[in-house]
Write an enzyme that holds these catalytic residues in place. Structure first.
Site, PDB file in Angstrom:
ATOM      1  N   LYS A  77       5.617 -23.818   9.826  1.00  0.00           N
ATOM      2  CA  LYS A  77       4.146 -23.868   9.824  1.00  0.00           C
ATOM      3  C   LYS A  77       3.617 -23.166   8.579  1.00  0.00           C
ATOM      4  O   LYS A  77       4.092 -22.078   8.234  1.00  0.00           O
ATOM      5  CB  LYS A  77       3.623 -23.202  11.095  1.00  0.00           C
ATOM      6  CG  LYS A  77       2.118 -23.333  11.294  1.00  0.00           C
ATOM      7  CD  LYS A  77       1.697 -22.673  12.604  1.00  0.00           C
ATOM      8  CE  LYS A  77       0.219 -22.889  12.891  1.00  0.00           C
ATOM      9  NZ  LYS A  77      -0.202 -22.229  14.147  1.00  0.00           N
ATOM     10  N   SER A 119      -2.769 -25.147  17.304  1.00  0.00           N
ATOM     11  CA  SER A 119      -2.898 -25.372  15.885  1.00  0.00           C
ATOM     12  C   SER A 119      -1.569 -25.738  15.194  1.00  0.00           C
ATOM     13  O   SER A 119      -1.590 -26.166  14.043  1.00  0.00           O
ATOM     14  CB  SER A 119      -3.451 -24.111  15.222  1.00  0.00           C
ATOM     15  OG  SER A 119      -2.525 -23.042  15.340  1.00  0.00           O
ATOM     16  N   SER A 156      -1.068 -22.139  20.655  1.00  0.00           N
ATOM     17  CA  SER A 156      -0.840 -23.012  19.492  1.00  0.00           C
ATOM     18  C   SER A 156       0.596 -23.472  19.290  1.00  0.00           C
ATOM     19  O   SER A 156       0.851 -24.323  18.447  1.00  0.00           O
ATOM     20  CB  SER A 156      -1.325 -22.315  18.221  1.00  0.00           C
ATOM     21  OG  SER A 156      -2.720 -22.373  18.144  1.00  0.00           O
TER      22      SER A 156
END
Lengths: 489, 94
Positions: A78, A153, A177
């Site tokens: 990420k 997210s 997330s």
């Protein structure tokens, strides 16, 4: 072998260790898969192909190393996690050109374990969002239906794993997330106990909530990644100085769920739950019962206050953390402003997207004189009540189970006009972050009408990742697999 | 209404953000909506509840304070929008 990317991470690891395939072949397989799928997904923000190939060649030249448990395994990271000399944007224009001079603790650990970074994954800007539509660069699409969101997210990480662009990924979980995108994309995601994994080098959003964790296609794969990144780090003052369990051994030592008490909180299984989500999750509980588990009713009575509590805490912490983006030491600077304050204001206003600015504004408000006690302190008090609910529940059960999201993946654009409605979708994931406890999401099945993945969450007491992984592995082997994502067929 | 457009502009100033009057009206309405929802916490009597600011039981464990050279200066300056090779350069302050 038809396509290396169809192997699980742990299987690939064994093939690599035995010399039946090479790190270069594994990396090339991922790069090919990325080339084939990425135009439809936008799951990634950077693909350092040359670096990945060079690293793989170096590994192959040295030969497999039994002391490196992820030797030659390609992973996606990420883009909120700092990677040395590799752009780290947080999905934001303000960091569009930021190249970290250091590796985050978890990246250092992954490199030591022999892993190869093949991609930086897309995300909601600064991890603020539940759909990855808040990325400043492009919304990520769900591999099961490219008209739908992958969750957020960590939507890029989840989509990349589901689409087999990488064998696993790191995400971060501030309010769900990791778990919610794992649910939407049909993968396994684990949010560790607060303090289990160092956050050094992870760009901060809500510092009392953020945790880094793995997303992968199987429970065992998640265990392998967590094993590599867990552990104490003196550079993160919230990092726990306690031994890390052997997660693989925990998985292998369990052969059924006999004696396991699974707490089912009424607040997670009633009103507002989509019928096909409920059906899939109930099916998973029935499978657990067949393996010997006993469902027991538990109560988490403050769940109805969790969204309000979470967003006050998260926004307050975000407004403080994001004060560092001022156009001085790194990030975007507006060069038209003539004076210092004007430069701060212009750089931030042009660099941050709408949702980030909204959260900074709300955070500023709830921390401001006259409102601090009414909002921030009040939320911190309710936070303790939410945590107490979990401690009470765990007195009568071993793990807690519930859906990860009240609905399956929604269509792109369908919730963007109403921020509060999007926040309310986080109802089943955020309490865990407020309490600081670990949670794992695994595929329960496909929705009977939508054909979209539905995830079941398991919560455990602090530092019970070994328990969660071993229970999830049992359930995984009892439940039918989801098969290939249909949106890429 | 808690957040009038004027109030939204004042909060933006505190947050070092610039919003147009049009944005102030939209943002103010959205903030009102969200803060209105947050007011449900007032249903709970928390007078006797100690606030919880972190999940860590004993926060504040500090590492040994040792001087180390972690990065050469050039590495730290590399991401800055403007430097003179030695320092960060900013627009004039006064």
């Amino acid at each position: 072998m038809s396509d290396l990317t169809s192997l699980t991470l742990t299987r690939l690891r064994d093939e690599l260790a035995a010399g039946r395939t090479t790190a270069a072949q594994a990396v090339d397989a991922c790069l090919d898969r990325i080339a084939a799928t990425e135009p439809r997904l936008s799951a990634l923000l950077a693909v350092p192909a040359d670096e990945a190939r060079a690293q793989a060649q170096a590994l192959d030249a040295a030969g497999p190393d039994p002391k490196q448990p992820l030797w030659g395994v390609p992973l996606a990271i990420k883009d909120v996690i700092c990677t040395k000399n590799l752009r780290t944007t947080c999905g934001s224009r303000i960091l569009e050109n930021f190249v970290p001079p250091y590796d985050a603790f978890v990246i250092k650990k992954l490199r030591e374990a022999g892993a190869v970074i093949v991609a930086k994954a897309n995300m909601d800007e600064f991890a603020m969002g539940s759909s990855t539509e808040n990325s400043a660069f492009a919304p990520t699409r769900n591999p099961w239906d490219t008209e739908r969101v992958p969750g957020g997210s960590s939507g890029g990480s989840a989509a990349a794993v589901a689409a087999r662009q990488a064998f696993g990924a790191l995400g971060t979980d501030t309010g769900g997330s990791i778990r919610q995108p794992a649910s939407f994309c049909g993968c396994v995601g684990l949010k560790p106990t607060y303090g289990r994994v160092s956050r050094f080098g992870c760009v901060a959003y809500g510092s009392s909530l953020d945790q880094i964790g793995p997303l992968a296609r199987t429970v065992g794969d998640c265990a392998a990644i967590l094993q590599a990144i867990a552990g104490h780090d003196p550079a993160d003052s919230t990092s726990a100085d306690r031994p890390v369990s052997d997660y693989q051994a925990a998985i292998q030592s369990r052969t059924d769920l006999g004696g396991l008490r699974i707490g089912l909180p009424a607040e997670y299984w009633g009103e507002g739950l989509d019928p096909e989500v409920e059906a899939a999750c109930r099916g998973a509980i029935a499978a657990a019962e067949k393996l010997g588990a006993t469902p027991v009713p538990v109560a988490l009575p403050h769940t109805r206050y969790a969204v309000a509590t979470y967003y006050i805490v998260a926004m307050a912490e975000a407004s403080s953390n994001l004060a560092r983006f001022d156009g001085v030491r790194y990030g975007f600077r507006d060069t038209e402003a003539q004076e210092l304050i004007d430069m701060y204001v212009a750089s931030r206003s042009k660099g941050f997207g709408d949702e980030v600015q909204r959260r900074i504004m709300l955070g500023t408000y709830v921390l401001s004189a006259g409102y601090y006690d009414a909002y921030f302190r009040k939320a911190a008090q309710v936070r303790r009540l939410i945590r107490q609910d979990f401690l009470t529940a765990f007195a009568s059960c071993d793990v807690i189970a519930g859906p990860a999201s009240p609905v399956p993946a929604w269509k792109l654009g369908s919730l963007t006009a109403d921020p509060l409605q999007m926040y309310l979708m986080d109802i089943f994931t955020i309490s865990l972050n407020l309490a600081g406890l670990p949670g794992l999401c695994l595929p329960a099945g496909l929705g009977r009408d939508s054909g979209l993945p539905v995830g079941l969450q398991l919560f455990g007491p602090a530092f019970s990742e070994d328990l969660l992984l071993s229970v999830a592995a049992q359930l995984e082997s009892a439940l039918p697999g989801l098969g290939e994502p249909r949106g890429l067929a | 209404m808690k957040i009038s457009p004027e109030k939204a502009l004042a909060i933006a100033t505190l947050a070092r953000l610039e919003i147009t009057p049009g944005q102030a009206a939209t943002l103010g309405a959205q903030m009102d909506d969200i803060l209105g929802y947050m007011d449900k916490l007032n249903e709970l009597d928390t007078a006797e509840v100690e606030p919880m600011y972190t999940p860590v039981d004993q926060p504040g464990a500090l590492r040994v304070d040792e001087v180390t050279t972690e990065f050469p200066r050039s590495e730290i300056l590399r991401n800055a929008p403007e430097t003179d090779g030695q320092y960060f350069i900013v627009p004039r302050i006064v």
